[in-house]
Motif scaffolding. Structure first.
Motif, PDB file in Angstrom:
ATOM      1  N   SER A 124      -4.830 -23.373 -19.689  1.00  0.00           N
ATOM      2  CA  SER A 124      -5.023 -21.967 -20.059  1.00  0.00           C
ATOM      3  C   SER A 124      -5.037 -21.797 -21.573  1.00  0.00           C
ATOM      4  O   SER A 124      -4.438 -22.586 -22.303  1.00  0.00           O
ATOM      5  CB  SER A 124      -3.899 -21.114 -19.472  1.00  0.00           C
ATOM      6  N   PRO A 125      -5.714 -20.758 -22.050  1.00  0.00           N
ATOM      7  CA  PRO A 125      -5.710 -20.520 -23.498  1.00  0.00           C
ATOM      8  C   PRO A 125      -4.362 -20.001 -23.969  1.00  0.00           C
ATOM      9  O   PRO A 125      -3.631 -19.361 -23.210  1.00  0.00           O
ATOM     10  CB  PRO A 125      -6.796 -19.453 -23.684  1.00  0.00           C
ATOM     11  N   VAL A 126      -4.020 -20.295 -25.207  1.00  0.00           N
ATOM     12  CA  VAL A 126      -2.848 -19.676 -25.819  1.00  0.00           C
ATOM     13  C   VAL A 126      -3.141 -18.198 -26.063  1.00  0.00           C
ATOM     14  O   VAL A 126      -2.312 -17.331 -25.815  1.00  0.00           O
ATOM     15  CB  VAL A 126      -2.500 -20.359 -27.154  1.00  0.00           C
ATOM     16  N   ARG A 127      -4.362 -17.941 -26.548  1.00  0.00           N
ATOM     17  CA  ARG A 127      -4.818 -16.575 -26.780  1.00  0.00           C
ATOM     18  C   ARG A 127      -6.175 -16.423 -26.113  1.00  0.00           C
ATOM     19  O   ARG A 127      -7.082 -17.216 -26.325  1.00  0.00           O
ATOM     20  CB  ARG A 127      -4.910 -16.288 -28.275  1.00  0.00           C
ATOM     21  N   ALA A 128      -6.311 -15.393 -25.279  1.00  0.00           N
ATOM     22  CA  ALA A 128      -7.550 -15.183 -24.543  1.00  0.00           C
ATOM     23  C   ALA A 128      -8.633 -14.691 -25.485  1.00  0.00           C
ATOM     24  O   ALA A 128      -8.383 -13.901 -26.407  1.00  0.00           O
ATOM     25  CB  ALA A 128      -7.327 -14.170 -23.428  1.00  0.00           C
ATOM     26  N   ALA A 129      -9.866 -15.160 -25.234  1.00  0.00           N
ATOM     27  CA  ALA A 129     -10.993 -14.766 -26.081  1.00  0.00           C
ATOM     28  C   ALA A 129     -11.517 -13.380 -25.727  1.00  0.00           C
ATOM     29  O   ALA A 129     -12.261 -12.778 -26.498  1.00  0.00           O
ATOM     30  CB  ALA A 129     -12.118 -15.793 -25.932  1.00  0.00           C
ATOM     31  N   SER A 130     -11.150 -12.868 -24.560  1.00  0.00           N
ATOM     32  CA  SER A 130     -11.610 -11.546 -24.133  1.00  0.00           C
ATOM     33  C   SER A 130     -10.522 -10.908 -23.288  1.00  0.00           C
ATOM     34  O   SER A 130      -9.463 -11.500 -23.065  1.00  0.00           O
ATOM     35  CB  SER A 130     -12.916 -11.675 -23.332  1.00  0.00           C
ATOM     36  N   GLY A 131     -10.770  -9.701 -22.820  1.00  0.00           N
ATOM     37  CA  GLY A 131      -9.829  -9.053 -21.919  1.00  0.00           C
ATOM     38  C   GLY A 131      -8.828  -8.145 -22.582  1.00  0.00           C
ATOM     39  O   GLY A 131      -7.877  -7.684 -21.938  1.00  0.00           O
ATOM     40  N   ALA A 132      -9.019  -7.841 -23.867  1.00  0.00           N
ATOM     41  CA  ALA A 132      -8.070  -6.960 -24.564  1.00  0.00           C
ATOM     42  C   ALA A 132      -7.981  -5.613 -23.854  1.00  0.00           C
ATOM     43  O   ALA A 132      -8.989  -4.984 -23.555  1.00  0.00           O
ATOM     44  CB  ALA A 132      -8.505  -6.763 -26.007  1.00  0.00           C
ATOM     45  N   GLY A 133      -6.778  -5.178 -23.563  1.00  0.00           N
ATOM     46  CA  GLY A 133      -6.543  -3.870 -22.970  1.00  0.00           C
ATOM     47  C   GLY A 133      -6.616  -3.836 -21.459  1.00  0.00           C
ATOM     48  O   GLY A 133      -6.169  -2.860 -20.839  1.00  0.00           O
ATOM     49  N   GLU A 134      -7.151  -4.898 -20.819  1.00  0.00           N
ATOM     50  CA  GLU A 134      -7.318  -4.860 -19.364  1.00  0.00           C
ATOM     51  C   GLU A 134      -5.975  -4.845 -18.637  1.00  0.00           C
ATOM     52  O   GLU A 134      -5.765  -4.064 -17.703  1.00  0.00           O
ATOM     53  CB  GLU A 134      -8.156  -6.049 -18.902  1.00  0.00           C
ATOM     54  N   ILE A 135      -5.071  -5.720 -19.042  1.00  0.00           N
ATOM     55  CA  ILE A 135      -3.748  -5.755 -18.412  1.00  0.00           C
ATOM     56  C   ILE A 135      -3.033  -4.422 -18.616  1.00  0.00           C
ATOM     57  O   ILE A 135      -2.431  -3.867 -17.691  1.00  0.00           O
ATOM     58  CB  ILE A 135      -2.907  -6.914 -18.986  1.00  0.00           C
ATOM     59  N   ALA A 136      -3.126  -3.898 -19.825  1.00  0.00           N
ATOM     60  CA  ALA A 136      -2.451  -2.630 -20.131  1.00  0.00           C
ATOM     61  C   ALA A 136      -2.998  -1.483 -19.289  1.00  0.00           C
ATOM     62  O   ALA A 136      -2.240  -0.655 -18.767  1.00  0.00           O
ATOM     63  CB  ALA A 136      -2.608  -2.303 -21.617  1.00  0.00           C
ATOM     64  N   ARG A 137      -4.321  -1.411 -19.116  1.00  0.00           N
ATOM     65  CA  ARG A 137      -4.907  -0.319 -18.328  1.00  0.00           C
ATOM     66  C   ARG A 137      -4.456  -0.383 -16.873  1.00  0.00           C
ATOM     67  O   ARG A 137      -4.176   0.653 -16.251  1.00  0.00           O
ATOM     68  CB  ARG A 137      -6.430  -0.381 -18.415  1.00  0.00           C
ATOM     69  N   LEU A 138      -4.373  -1.589 -16.338  1.00  0.00           N
ATOM     70  CA  LEU A 138      -3.957  -1.717 -14.941  1.00  0.00           C
ATOM     71  C   LEU A 138      -2.476  -1.372 -14.767  1.00  0.00           C
ATOM     72  O   LEU A 138      -2.094  -0.747 -13.766  1.00  0.00           O
ATOM     73  CB  LEU A 138      -4.245  -3.140 -14.455  1.00  0.00           C
ATOM     74  N   ILE A 139      -1.642  -1.782 -15.712  1.00  0.00           N
ATOM     75  CA  ILE A 139      -0.226  -1.423 -15.614  1.00  0.00           C
ATOM     76  C   ILE A 139      -0.038   0.085 -15.795  1.00  0.00           C
ATOM     77  O   ILE A 139       0.820   0.697 -15.144  1.00  0.00           O
ATOM     78  CB  ILE A 139       0.615  -2.230 -16.627  1.00  0.00           C
ATOM     79  N   LEU A 140      -0.856   0.711 -16.638  1.00  0.00           N
ATOM     80  CA  LEU A 140      -0.805   2.172 -16.768  1.00  0.00           C
ATOM     81  C   LEU A 140      -1.141   2.853 -15.438  1.00  0.00           C
ATOM     82  O   LEU A 140      -0.505   3.840 -15.048  1.00  0.00           O
ATOM     83  CB  LEU A 140      -1.777   2.633 -17.854  1.00  0.00           C
ATOM     84  N   GLY A 141      -2.183   2.339 -14.767  1.00  0.00           N
ATOM     85  CA  GLY A 141      -2.530   2.904 -13.469  1.00  0.00           C
ATOM     86  C   GLY A 141      -1.413   2.737 -12.460  1.00  0.00           C
ATOM     87  O   GLY A 141      -1.091   3.660 -11.694  1.00  0.00           O
ATOM     88  N   LEU A 142      -0.809   1.553 -12.440  1.00  0.00           N
ATOM     89  CA  LEU A 142       0.321   1.298 -11.547  1.00  0.00           C
ATOM     90  C   LEU A 142       1.486   2.216 -11.878  1.00  0.00           C
ATOM     91  O   LEU A 142       2.126   2.779 -10.978  1.00  0.00           O
ATOM     92  CB  LEU A 142       0.739  -0.165 -11.657  1.00  0.00           C
ATOM     93  N   ARG A 143       1.742   2.394 -13.160  1.00  0.00           N
ATOM     94  CA  ARG A 143       2.851   3.257 -13.573  1.00  0.00           C
ATOM     95  C   ARG A 143       2.635   4.690 -13.097  1.00  0.00           C
ATOM     96  O   ARG A 143       3.571   5.335 -12.592  1.00  0.00           O
ATOM     97  CB  ARG A 143       3.013   3.220 -15.093  1.00  0.00           C
ATOM     98  N   ALA A 144       1.404   5.202 -13.242  1.00  0.00           N
ATOM     99  CA  ALA A 144       1.108   6.572 -12.818  1.00  0.00           C
ATOM    100  C   ALA A 144       1.362   6.744 -11.319  1.00  0.00           C
ATOM    101  O   ALA A 144       1.925   7.757 -10.879  1.00  0.00           O
ATOM    102  CB  ALA A 144      -0.339   6.927 -13.161  1.00  0.00           C
ATOM    103  N   GLU A 145       0.958   5.748 -10.536  1.00  0.00           N
ATOM    104  CA  GLU A 145       1.187   5.822  -9.093  1.00  0.00           C
ATOM    105  C   GLU A 145       2.667   5.677  -8.762  1.00  0.00           C
ATOM    106  O   GLU A 145       3.205   6.382  -7.900  1.00  0.00           O
ATOM    107  CB  GLU A 145       0.378   4.732  -8.389  1.00  0.00           C
ATOM    108  N   TRP A 146       3.336   4.767  -9.458  1.00  0.00           N
ATOM    109  CA  TRP A 146       4.757   4.508  -9.206  1.00  0.00           C
ATOM    110  C   TRP A 146       5.604   5.742  -9.495  1.00  0.00           C
ATOM    111  O   TRP A 146       6.596   5.997  -8.802  1.00  0.00           O
ATOM    112  CB  TRP A 146       5.207   3.338 -10.064  1.00  0.00           C
ATOM    113  N   GLU A 147       5.197   6.512 -10.499  1.00  0.00           N
ATOM    114  CA  GLU A 147       5.988   7.679 -10.902  1.00  0.00           C
ATOM    115  C   GLU A 147       5.544   8.970 -10.208  1.00  0.00           C
ATOM    116  O   GLU A 147       6.067  10.039 -10.514  1.00  0.00           O
ATOM    117  CB  GLU A 147       5.911   7.851 -12.422  1.00  0.00           C
ATOM    118  N   SER A 148       4.584   8.850  -9.283  1.00  0.00           N
ATOM    119  CA  SER A 148       4.131  10.045  -8.560  1.00  0.00           C
ATOM    120  C   SER A 148       4.246   9.812  -7.054  1.00  0.00           C
ATOM    121  O   SER A 148       5.354   9.762  -6.517  1.00  0.00           O
ATOM    122  CB  SER A 148       2.701  10.401  -8.964  1.00  0.00           C
ATOM    123  N   ALA A 149       3.113   9.629  -6.371  1.00  0.00           N
ATOM    124  CA  ALA A 149       3.130   9.521  -4.909  1.00  0.00           C
ATOM    125  C   ALA A 149       3.761   8.226  -4.416  1.00  0.00           C
ATOM    126  O   ALA A 149       4.307   8.163  -3.313  1.00  0.00           O
ATOM    127  CB  ALA A 149       1.704   9.641  -4.368  1.00  0.00           C
TER     128      ALA A 149
END
Length: 262
Positions: A124-149
């Motif tokens: 695996s790479p030490v630092r990914a060449a792409s994918g900036a923000g993807e993990i964060a966006r998905l965790i944000l979506g999970l957080r919104a669901e976790w804190e609501s329904a």
């Protein structure tokens, strides 16, 4: 920073101004299904500090803003907005907030016993060449669901997408046929006397072109990546066999146990 590996101790420091949000596996069965121990967001401010001597699973960090320092592959690296880095299990890693501005990042920590193939490995790479923000966006979506329904089906989808995205970030070079063939061959013959020139010949490119390609895709030079593969395989042998260093060293390409130990 002048820290050296022998002086590290397991450390968790947040400081009064750090803000954290996280979910742990014990509270979410969907995390357990993907072997995720915990995930979350940190808005870290000095003296925020983490040192993990032998973490039990892979780690992925997606930096959103600010800047921190992270120890990966045995060297300190600066990590700013847009950077994605990762670390394998049971390998020392550490990260610190620096400066006056908050360092914000999303993160995922896995739980992977030695008998499990980890998400993040030597390939695996030490630092990914792409994918900036993807993990964060998905965790944000999970957080919104976790804190609501907190709908179990929706949580399942968010966690599944997160895990699949992390898996893709950890294996980006497999979409490059030349690199995939090269590193598959190297992994099967770690005892060979590989050099930058011999690696480049295998894929019919110049040594400089291979170096640039590996730095872009893996965050490492070819020789650094070769070392990572050797050390990771040696770690596996030490964990899963009773072989001594004297037997393991030549199997992973080192002339002696002394050289390997260094």
């Amino acid at each position: 920073m002048s820290d050296s590996a022998p002086h590290f101790t397991e450390t968790t420091i947040d400081g009064p101004r750090t803000r954290r949000w996280f979910i742990e596996a014990e509270d979410c069965a969907e995390l357990v299904a993907c072997r995720i121990a915990r995930l979350g967001f940190d808005e870290a401010r000095a003296p925020y500090r983490r040192v993990r001597l032998r973490p039990g699973g892979s780690f992925v960090l997606d930096c959103l803003q600010g800047e921190g320092r992270i120890l990966l592959d045995g060297r300190w690296q600066r990590l700013g907005a847009g950077a994605v880095c990762m670390a394998p299990p049971r390998v020392l890693n550490a990260f610190h907030a620096v400066g006056a501005e908050p360092w914000s990042f999303a993160w995922v920590r896995y739980d992977e016993p030695p008998w499990v193939n980890p998400l993040v490995g030597a390939g695996s790479p030490v630092r990914a060449a792409s994918g900036a923000g993807e993990i964060a966006r998905l965790i944000l979506g999970l957080r919104a669901e976790w804190e609501s329904a907190r709908d179990p089906q929706m949580i399942h989808h968010w966690v599944s997408l997160l895990h699949a995205t992390a898996r893709r970030l950890a294996k980006p070079w497999r979409n490059n046929d030349r690199l995939a063939a090269l590193w598959t061959e190297v992994a099967a013959g770690l005892a060979a006397d590989w050099t930058l020139a011999s690696l480049a010949r295998r894929v019919h490119v110049s040594p400089e072109h291979l170096r640039r390609l590996c730095l872009r895709e893996l965050g490492r030079s070819p020789m650094q990546h070769l070392t990572a593969l050797r050390i990771q395989h040696a770690q596996t042998l030490l964990e899963k066999t009773t072989d001594k260093l004297e037997a393991i060293a030549p199997e992973v390409g080192y002339d002696s146990a002394l050289v390997f130990s260094r």
